[in-house]
Motif scaffolding. Sequence first.
Motif, PDB file in Angstrom:
ATOM      1  N   ALA A  51      44.115  28.307 -71.072  1.00 32.92           N
ATOM      2  CA  ALA A  51      45.578  27.881 -71.086  1.00 32.92           C
ATOM      3  C   ALA A  51      45.631  27.285 -69.547  1.00 32.92           C
ATOM      4  CB  ALA A  51      46.529  28.850 -71.225  1.00 32.92           C
ATOM      5  N   THR A  52      45.596  28.253 -68.608  1.00 36.23           N
ATOM      6  CA  THR A  52      45.359  27.779 -67.047  1.00 36.23           C
ATOM      7  C   THR A  52      44.415  26.566 -66.823  1.00 36.23           C
ATOM      8  OG1 THR A  52      46.026  30.241 -66.487  1.00 36.23           O
ATOM      9  CG2 THR A  52      45.156  28.794 -64.689  1.00 36.23           C
ATOM     10  N   SER A  55      46.241  23.582 -68.081  1.00 36.23           N
ATOM     11  CA  SER A  55      47.223  23.165 -67.347  1.00 36.23           C
ATOM     12  C   SER A  55      47.166  22.635 -65.877  1.00 36.23           C
ATOM     13  CB  SER A  55      48.245  24.573 -67.204  1.00 36.23           C
ATOM     14  OG  SER A  55      48.641  24.827 -68.571  1.00 36.23           O
ATOM     15  N   TRP A  58      45.665  19.045 -66.556  1.00 36.77           N
ATOM     16  CA  TRP A  58      46.992  18.300 -66.910  1.00 36.77           C
ATOM     17  C   TRP A  58      47.608  17.954 -65.575  1.00 36.77           C
ATOM     18  CZ3 TRP A  58      52.412  18.307 -66.821  1.00 36.77           C
ATOM     19  CH2 TRP A  58      52.974  17.228 -67.770  1.00 36.77           C
ATOM     20  N   VAL A  97      58.058  20.496 -65.983  1.00 39.79           N
ATOM     21  CA  VAL A  97      56.957  21.174 -65.832  1.00 39.79           C
ATOM     22  C   VAL A  97      57.532  22.349 -64.815  1.00 39.79           C
ATOM     23  CG1 VAL A  97      54.678  21.308 -64.635  1.00 39.79           C
ATOM     24  CG2 VAL A  97      55.574  19.089 -65.959  1.00 39.79           C
ATOM     25  N   LEU A 101      56.963  26.375 -66.089  1.00 42.24           N
ATOM     26  CA  LEU A 101      56.234  27.408 -65.385  1.00 42.24           C
ATOM     27  C   LEU A 101      57.188  28.534 -64.949  1.00 42.24           C
ATOM     28  CD1 LEU A 101      54.153  24.930 -62.855  1.00 42.24           C
ATOM     29  CD2 LEU A 101      53.402  25.988 -64.948  1.00 42.24           C
ATOM     30  N   LEU A 158      47.437  27.643 -60.496  1.00 41.11           N
ATOM     31  CA  LEU A 158      48.771  26.907 -60.976  1.00 41.11           C
ATOM     32  C   LEU A 158      49.520  26.612 -59.707  1.00 41.11           C
ATOM     33  CD1 LEU A 158      49.642  28.627 -64.343  1.00 41.11           C
ATOM     34  CD2 LEU A 158      48.787  26.324 -64.124  1.00 41.11           C
TER      35      LEU A 158
END
Length: 342
Positions: A51-52, A55, A58, A97, A101, A158
């Motif tokens: 998932a990280t 993300s 993206w 976003v 987060l 992230l």
Amino acid sequence: MSNLTKTPAAGPNGSTASPASPIATRGPRLSGVTWLIWRQHRAAYWTLLAATALSVAWIVYQRAGLMEHLTAHGWPDSASGKWLEGMGPHTAMFVKVGFGLGFIPILLGVFLGAPLLAGDLENGTAKLVTSQSVSPVRWLAAKLGVSALVVVVCTVALSLQFGRWWGPVKNETTVLGWETGAAFDNTGPVPVALALFTVVGGVAIGMVLRRALIAMVVTFTFAVAVQVVWAYFRLDLGNIVTVTTNKGINVPSPRLPHGAMQIDQSYVTGAGETLGWSTCAHEASEKARDACVQKADIVGWSVDYLPISQMSGMQWFGASILFALTAAVAVFIFMWGRKRLV
């Protein structure tokens, strides 16, 4: 004679040559209790890492779109008023976003921290593991260590990418104010500190309650409370700067540095006292208002603000408090686990 029983051939100097051991030729691998912990929670760990990665990819894509827009409008050489034209979609994306987060520490605390020990205590795995040669302290250290490492890797990635995306426009409060949770809590060390604190807090809650579902519910309440308290005291981490004027109130209030956040604005009297900006607002006419200003001895404006230059210091100060709290909770986990784990 079978190859399995054949004596190895002698080398040139008479020594016996042995085939290279497969273990010796492998790279670094997990072993022992660390391997056991990874294998037990590999689904959660791989989900977080995947998932990280998605993300981050993206966010990199979104940054490319932002830079294309900025350079097309003359950034960074032209005035900000020009390249800020048409920033509406990018501003909305920053807010969305950043808001999303902000839920990561809560989700990590509930779905990783809370069941980490509670599940093992509930189904008896903890008793099975600690009845072997593994001590409770070593088992707890592996559980917390591997999980904390995964959390740190994900949140650092992230944080770096969101900060890199926001960096070109960080001084523009009309895009995303640095003091907002969407910016402040998702850059620098803050997301790492918040995630670690909620995860370790969830582990402690699960260890005490010993029931995974109940621990997840309580951890959710705990994580939300942490976010609320953090948001309430966030601005208290900085040192407020005050600027005043003494040329009357018919002149503009002091101009603040670019990117600064205004905290408060008030009147200042000749004696240096501050009065609320609505002190004479109740007067019906301009003449009565002027008389009120004279009577109160108002000579100018007073403005309190936080400059953007304090952002990094505020983040590290707040993160250090969270890291200290996390360490304290971890000490509690080990002290509790040594005597009351099973």
